[in-house]
Design an enzyme around this catalytic site. Structure first.
Site, short mmCIF file in Angstrom:
data_model
loop_
_atom_site.label_atom_id
_atom_site.label_comp_id
_atom_site.label_asym_id
_atom_site.label_seq_id
_atom_site.Cartn_x
_atom_site.Cartn_y
_atom_site.Cartn_z
N PHE A 2 -20.57 64.70 -7.26
CA PHE A 2 -21.31 65.19 -6.28
C PHE A 2 -21.90 64.65 -5.36
CE2 PHE A 2 -24.69 68.16 -3.80
CZ PHE A 2 -23.59 69.20 -3.90
N ASP A 17 -25.30 55.86 -6.96
CA ASP A 17 -26.34 57.29 -6.83
C ASP A 17 -27.51 58.10 -7.49
OD1 ASP A 17 -26.92 59.95 -5.58
OD2 ASP A 17 -25.14 60.79 -4.62
N LYS A 50 -34.73 63.23 -3.42
CA LYS A 50 -35.27 64.53 -4.26
C LYS A 50 -36.53 64.27 -4.85
CE LYS A 50 -30.82 66.22 -6.61
NZ LYS A 50 -30.55 67.67 -5.26
#
Ligand code: PLP
Length: 404
Positions: free
Chosen positions: A147, A232, A261
């Protein structure tokens, strides 16, 4: 009195939100008004422990005083300039983040998906300009179950049918290999391969931890074949696993680190690509950018986040509390729980029994705990790293009651 006035404050707020809001999410029926630390309060005055922490965007909890102070100071000074001009906070942010990551240069963006897009573009251009790949031939290897966000290019290499259906035609140039399989990675590399893009721990995939040595092995294979390793760490990074980055557990510094984030301190979207100088050298003025990327407000908050991480306290808390948290979850008398995976203050709890993951989240809500399932059968817990010992005990007791 209209029909809507007769509803509870929660039902009213939800009816209004659903009347004109596109339903691309299916939120739990709770309407939040206030947050502080690990706690949030809804419009009816009920308090909840936030064990989702905005998918790790709230690693430092709600409204951390130090981050709010940095944000307020910047709000009173300068908020937005665009990158047509220099502004002071960006240098503080890029200096601090490059040092924290042990890398050379930082390209600021806003959301995680934009940072992933940036890493894809930069590695392709590096492939053509530095590695010498023939025009338009560059390929990037990704992992099954990944993802990396929601843009058209990123869903082009998703293996989740829901994320892709109806969104083609897709961007070419990606090869998918099984997550955790070094032989498959090496076999997939060709002379056109420019990068391997991977989450060190798959978050949305269900907190999936690869076999020991996977990242170090991937780094060695990439180095041997002249392929960039792009980690990532949008969800796994910035203290969550007990180290600054999940790659640190295997002593790996990737060529390119993608962050988002928690970099925004739970206040503002901040993402960044941090890389070796050589990788970003082909990115020239006009070739890539963002109106808001690196804006003074975001950079001031991001710089404070980096300063907190440089002091090491959040990572230390995750390292200290992680075993208590994971052992506590494993020790619960919970008939539907078949597995607890995790690292640091991050857990994936696998459910197989009478209840679905979503039903468990409703049960958690009733016990005053916010959490979210992923892929129907996994409950994901990622409490803010500032959680205190008694709050963690309270969280485990509540989760135990909900899953009993
Ligand atoms: C590993 C990873 N990469 C990228 C993203 C996308 O970030 P954003 O939602 O900010 O675009 C996410 C979001 O969950 C993520 O977990």
């Amino acid at each position: 009195m209209t029909a809507i006035d007769a509803l509870s404050p929660t039902a009213q707020a939800i009816a209004r939100a659903e009347a004109h809001g596109v339903r691309n999410y299916a939120p739990l029926p709770v309407v939040l008004r206030h947050g502080e630390g690990v706690w949030v309060t809804d419009v009816e005055g009920r308090r909840y422990l936030d064990l989702l922490a905005a998918y790790s965007a709230l690693n430092f909890g709600h409204r951390h005083p130090r981050l709010v102070a940095a944000a307020k100071a910047q709000l009173d000074t300068l908020t937005l300039t665009s990158r047509a001009f220099h502004a002071e906070p960006l240098a503080r942010f890029t200096e601090g983040l490059a040092e924290l990551a042990g890398l050379d240069v930082v390209l600021p963006m806003n959301t995680g998906a934009e940072a992933v897009e940036t890493a894809i573009k930069a590695s392709r251009r590096w492939g053509y300009d530095v590695k010498g790949v023939a025009p338009d031939r560059a390929r990037i290897i990704v992992a099954d179950g990944n993802f990396h966000g929601r843009t058209t290019t990123i869903v082009s290499f998703s293996t989740d049918a829901d994320a892709r259906r109806g969104f083609g035609p897709f961007t070419p140039g990606f090869d998918v290999v099984p997550f955790g399989d070094l032989d498959a990675l090496e076999a997939a590399i060709t002379e056109d391969t420019v990068a391997f893009l991977v989450e060190p721990i798959q978050g949305e995939g269900g907190v999936i931890i690869p076999p020991e040595g996977y990242l170090a092995g991937a780094a060695a294979i990439c180095r041997e074949h002249g392929v960039l390793l792009i980690a990532d760490e949008i969800q796994s990074g910035l203290g969550r696993t007990g180290e600054t980055f999940a790659c640190d557990h295997e002593g790996v510094t990737p060529d390119v680190l993608v962050l988002g984030k928690a970099l925004g301190g739970g206040i503002v979207p901040v993402s960044a690509v941090v890389a070796r100088e050589e990788v970003m050298a082909p990115i020239t003025p006009g070739s890539h950018g963002s109106t808001f990327g690196g804006n003074p407000f975001a950079a001031a908050v991001g710089a404070e986040v980096v300063a907190m991480l440089a002091e090491g306290e959040p990572q230390a808390r995750a390292r200290e509390l992680g075993p208590t948290f994971l052992e506590g979850l494993r020790a619960l008398d919970a008939p539907d729980v078949v597995e607890v995976r995790g690292r640091g203050l991050w857990a994936g709890v696998e459910i197989a029994g009478a209840r679905t993951g979503k039903e468990c989240c409703y049960a958690l809500l009733e016990q005053g705990v916010l959490a979210k399932e992923t892929h129907e059968t996994t409950l994901r817990f990622a409490p803010p790293l500032i959680i205190s010992d008694p709050e963690l005990d309270e969280a485990l007791a509540r989760v135990g009651r909900a899953l009993a």
